[in-house]
Design a protein around this motif. Structure first.
Motif, mmCIF file in Angstrom:
data_model
loop_
_atom_site.group_PDB
_atom_site.id
_atom_site.type_symbol
_atom_site.label_atom_id
_atom_site.label_comp_id
_atom_site.label_asym_id
_atom_site.label_seq_id
_atom_site.Cartn_x
_atom_site.Cartn_y
_atom_site.Cartn_z
ATOM 1 N N ILE B 103 0.827 -1.210 0.000
ATOM 2 C CA ILE B 103 0.000 0.000 0.000
ATOM 3 C C ILE B 103 0.857 1.253 0.000
ATOM 4 N N ASN B 104 0.762 2.019 -1.073
ATOM 5 C CA ASN B 104 1.357 3.332 -1.088
ATOM 6 C C ASN B 104 0.243 4.353 -0.878
ATOM 7 N N TYR B 105 0.581 5.617 -0.719
ATOM 8 C CA TYR B 105 -0.440 6.659 -0.571
ATOM 9 C C TYR B 105 0.107 7.929 -1.211
ATOM 10 N N GLY B 106 -0.747 8.622 -1.948
ATOM 11 C CA GLY B 106 -0.362 9.923 -2.517
ATOM 12 C C GLY B 106 0.438 9.749 -3.782
ATOM 13 N N ALA B 107 1.754 9.946 -3.684
ATOM 14 C CA ALA B 107 2.633 9.760 -4.831
ATOM 15 C C ALA B 107 3.403 8.451 -4.659
ATOM 16 N N LEU B 108 3.961 7.937 -5.752
ATOM 17 C CA LEU B 108 4.694 6.672 -5.643
ATOM 18 C C LEU B 108 6.030 6.852 -4.926
ATOM 19 N N ILE B 115 1.977 7.942 4.336
ATOM 20 C CA ILE B 115 0.758 7.402 4.948
ATOM 21 C C ILE B 115 0.477 8.167 6.240
#
Lengths: 262, 262
Positions: B103-108, B115
């Motif tokens: 799980i990433n969040y926002g940009a890679l 997070i």
């Protein structure tokens, strides 16, 4: 009821537009907002919230909250999520063996069941009347057909309900427009953006399948996978497309399209 | 190197303890912090971040940030994530067909790959020396054996690396201790907490399998699934257990255990 769909950009520049194209884009976003005055809620697909390579995410929290700053502009938003609708979409996708995960955050219920909002949701929602939301996250590592099938699930579920629902596709296009941009320059960026805006304008979303994977890879868009969902949601439906605008104030392309279902 | 493990509570009460048991618990948390002065990083399992019923989550962001308030106490923390270690754990779990999502969040990548931290991480980390983290989220809807197998993956991966790593299990125990608490009263709450603390004290984590599912259901703990991961991580290893403390200042039970690997 599936009332409308919209492709909306999420680049900071629309918050404080400096050039004529971006001003026109920003005002198209406001017009889309005005056209959605009668909707009860949004299903919004964002590429900047949870990112899972091989699973689509359906957010199952009760609330969503976040803030975003760009220069002097600060957007803060707290939204209620329509968990019932989210669960229906999740469950139907699961039934069809689509790789999907239902994502809660914090507590299972109550005020602490709250996902953080990203700029990919806050910026488009900023231009729209405040309504409850269902938050969806796309996945880049699954077959194109599966994203279309998931879109079809969204379309079917929201068509069945009594609420008037708008499907909001948060998307920026190619990111490889400038040699000194963070993604460098590739001629495919212009080509991709041109194709996608033409596809949207003409409402011929089936042509998304004719875009070669290598071109997408080189153009570095933030839109392709969400647009496949849009294609699936619109399959077999009659609609008109309005308010197509495009701007490229910096290294990435942005565009709007408002899709009114008939 | 798998240096140590700790079970740490995340109830607000440890931030501002008012009774002797909770004071003792809170000071046990500080002692655990002091014992971890030599570690390079933590793998922390939290039940209050992303919650997915049927998939374990491995957070792949570059940063993790959040804040938490309780009365006069505000905890704010921004942590670097050890993405390399996270990817290793995710990949190995995936190879073993464990249902896991990265799980990433926002940009890679970069500062926007971040997070939001929950109270389940912020509170235990508040008592520990500041280090980089790998964030893991448990899943309640998968077989017990699979959680143990995932724990085994954590144990194997961190044992192979050069960094001294501590595995932090953020966990509160049964939540059905008080009739006027949000989860009501069930006698199984006391029973569960007694069993789990005894299991931890004696280092006999295999006994987790002897706890009947109905008892867990009634006791409403927030610990069982993480403890199964701990069990898997410790399988086949020699260790001693110290600093076992328990307190129940309100409707849920909290406990510490420090596990030093030999």
């Amino acid at each position: 009821m599936f009332y409308a769909a919209a492709v909306m950009p999420h680049g900071d520049e629309v918050l404080s537009p400096q050039d004529p194209d971006t001003m026109s884009l920003s005002s198209a976003m406001k017009k889309i907002g005005a056209s959605l005055e009668n909707v009860h809620e949004y299903v919004i697909v964002t590429p900047h919230n949870i990112r899972i390579w091989d699973h689509i995410g359906v957010i199952l929290t009760e609330y969503a909250e976040g803030k975003w700053e760009f220069g002097d502009v600060e957007i803060a938003g707290k939204y209620r999520c329509d968990k019932d609708l989210a669960v229906q979409i999740y469950q139907e996708a699961k039934n069809r063996n689509i790789p999907v995960v239902g994502i809660n955050y914090g507590a299972l219920e109550g005020p602490l069941s709250k996902i953080q909002l990203d700029w990919g949701t806050l910026i488009p929602l900023h231009f729209l009347p405040r309504r409850d939301i269902v938050l969806i996250t796309p996945a880049r590592g699954i077959p194109r057909e599966t994203l279309v099938e998931f879109g079809r699930v969204i379309g079917e579920i929201i068509s069945k309900g009594e609420n008037r629902v708008a499907l909001i596709i948060s998307a920026d296009h190619a990111h490889a427009h400038l040699p000194d941009g963070p993604y460098g320059y590739a001629p495919e960026a212009k080509e991709y953006d041109h194709m996608v805006m033409d596809i949207l304008k003409k409402g011929s979303l089936d042509r998304l399948f004719s875009i070669p994977p290598e071109l997408i890879e080189k153009a570095k868009p933030d839109s392709y996978w969400q647009l496949l969902m849009l294609y699936g949601a619109l399959l077999g439906r009659r609609y008109s497309v309005e308010n197509c605008r495009y701007a490229r104030p910096t290294y990435f392309g942005m565009g709007t399209a408002f899709i009114k279902l008939k």
